[in-house]
Scaffold this motif. Structure first.
Motif, PDB file in Angstrom:
ATOM      1  N   CYS A 125      14.185  -2.930  12.988  1.00  0.00           N
ATOM      2  CA  CYS A 125      13.568  -4.218  13.310  1.00  0.00           C
ATOM      3  C   CYS A 125      13.657  -5.160  12.119  1.00  0.00           C
ATOM      4  CB  CYS A 125      12.101  -4.017  13.673  1.00  0.00           C
ATOM      5  SG  CYS A 125      11.857  -3.038  15.167  1.00  0.00           S
ATOM      6  N   ARG A 126      13.734  -6.447  12.441  1.00  0.00           N
ATOM      7  CA  ARG A 126      13.798  -7.477  11.407  1.00  0.00           C
ATOM      8  C   ARG A 126      12.739  -8.533  11.695  1.00  0.00           C
ATOM      9  NH1 ARG A 126      17.928 -11.191  12.422  1.00  0.00           N
ATOM     10  NH2 ARG A 126      16.468 -12.886  12.382  1.00  0.00           N
ATOM     11  N   ALA A 127      12.089  -8.985  10.618  1.00  0.00           N
ATOM     12  CA  ALA A 127      11.120 -10.070  10.719  1.00  0.00           C
ATOM     13  C   ALA A 127      11.393 -11.038   9.575  1.00  0.00           C
ATOM     14  CB  ALA A 127       9.700  -9.528  10.637  1.00  0.00           C
ATOM     15  N   ASP A 128      11.367 -12.332   9.874  1.00  0.00           N
ATOM     16  CA  ASP A 128      11.646 -13.369   8.884  1.00  0.00           C
ATOM     17  C   ASP A 128      10.405 -14.217   8.658  1.00  0.00           C
ATOM     18  OD1 ASP A 128      14.314 -12.551   8.850  1.00  0.00           O
ATOM     19  OD2 ASP A 128      14.906 -14.005  10.362  1.00  0.00           O
ATOM     20  N   LEU A 129      10.151 -14.536   7.394  1.00  0.00           N
ATOM     21  CA  LEU A 129       9.021 -15.381   7.034  1.00  0.00           C
ATOM     22  C   LEU A 129       9.524 -16.494   6.122  1.00  0.00           C
ATOM     23  CD1 LEU A 129       5.949 -15.973   6.903  1.00  0.00           C
ATOM     24  CD2 LEU A 129       5.845 -14.363   4.984  1.00  0.00           C
TER      25      LEU A 129
END
Length: 173
Positions: A125-129
């Motif tokens: 999984c990837r999450a961008d902030l």
């Protein structure tokens, strides 16, 4: 974030779930997806810059390991894409996390910033902030950040990110 940048970042890193924990990942070498990279270490952070004329920005990265068994649990990447107004902090996590609650990042125990996952696919999984100026300033002045997520059994898991060397590394990207 552009598809080219995302594929470049994903091409540099590969998540591999560990048998003992659903929260694990490892990185690939700095070669692949059409390029070689020069790297320099700034305490807990590594800065990688393409060396073969790629039109890609430098990035800074940290592999976070489990303190109990020293196995990788997460990769953090920060880059300044040309089309973005602020640097983007990307978290690469293994499969087996609860998606609906999203994630939360806090610096030195301060108030957390919530944000969602972008995509989960094999292998993780990837999450961008996006790093707004106030959050970037907190990261540069802090000593530790904590990423909080919800594991597969509904338990909260806090992953510590060292900010030692963050300021010097972020000035290189």
């Amino acid at each position: 974030m552009s598809k080219r940048l995302v594929s470049g970042l994903i091409g540099l890193l590969c998540l591999l779930p560990l048998a003992s924990s659903a929260l694990a990942q490892t990185s690939m070498s700095g070669q692949g997806q059409g390029g070689n990279f020069e790297s320099e270490q700034y305490q807990s952070w590594e800065v990688r810059c393409p060396t073969d004329g790629q039109n890609a920005p430098c990035s800074m990265t940290q592999l976070v390991t489990n303190p109990d068994d020293d196995q990788p649990v997460m990769r953090v990447i920060i880059a300044q894409p040309p089309q973005a107004e602020a640097p983007i902090m990307t978290f690469l996590l293994p499969l087996g996390v609860r998606l609906a609650p999203g994630l939360q990042l806090s610096v030195d125990g301060g108030e957390g910033v919530p944000f969602p996952y972008q995509v989960c696919d094999q292998p993780g999984c990837r999450a961008d902030l996006p790093l707004e100026p106030s959050l970037m300033q907190q990261l540069r002045g802090g000593s530790n950040a904590t990423l909080s997520l919800i594991g597969p059994r509904g338990n909260r898991r806090d992953l510590n990110i060292s900010l030692m060397g963050f300021t010097n590394a972020s000035q290189q990207i």
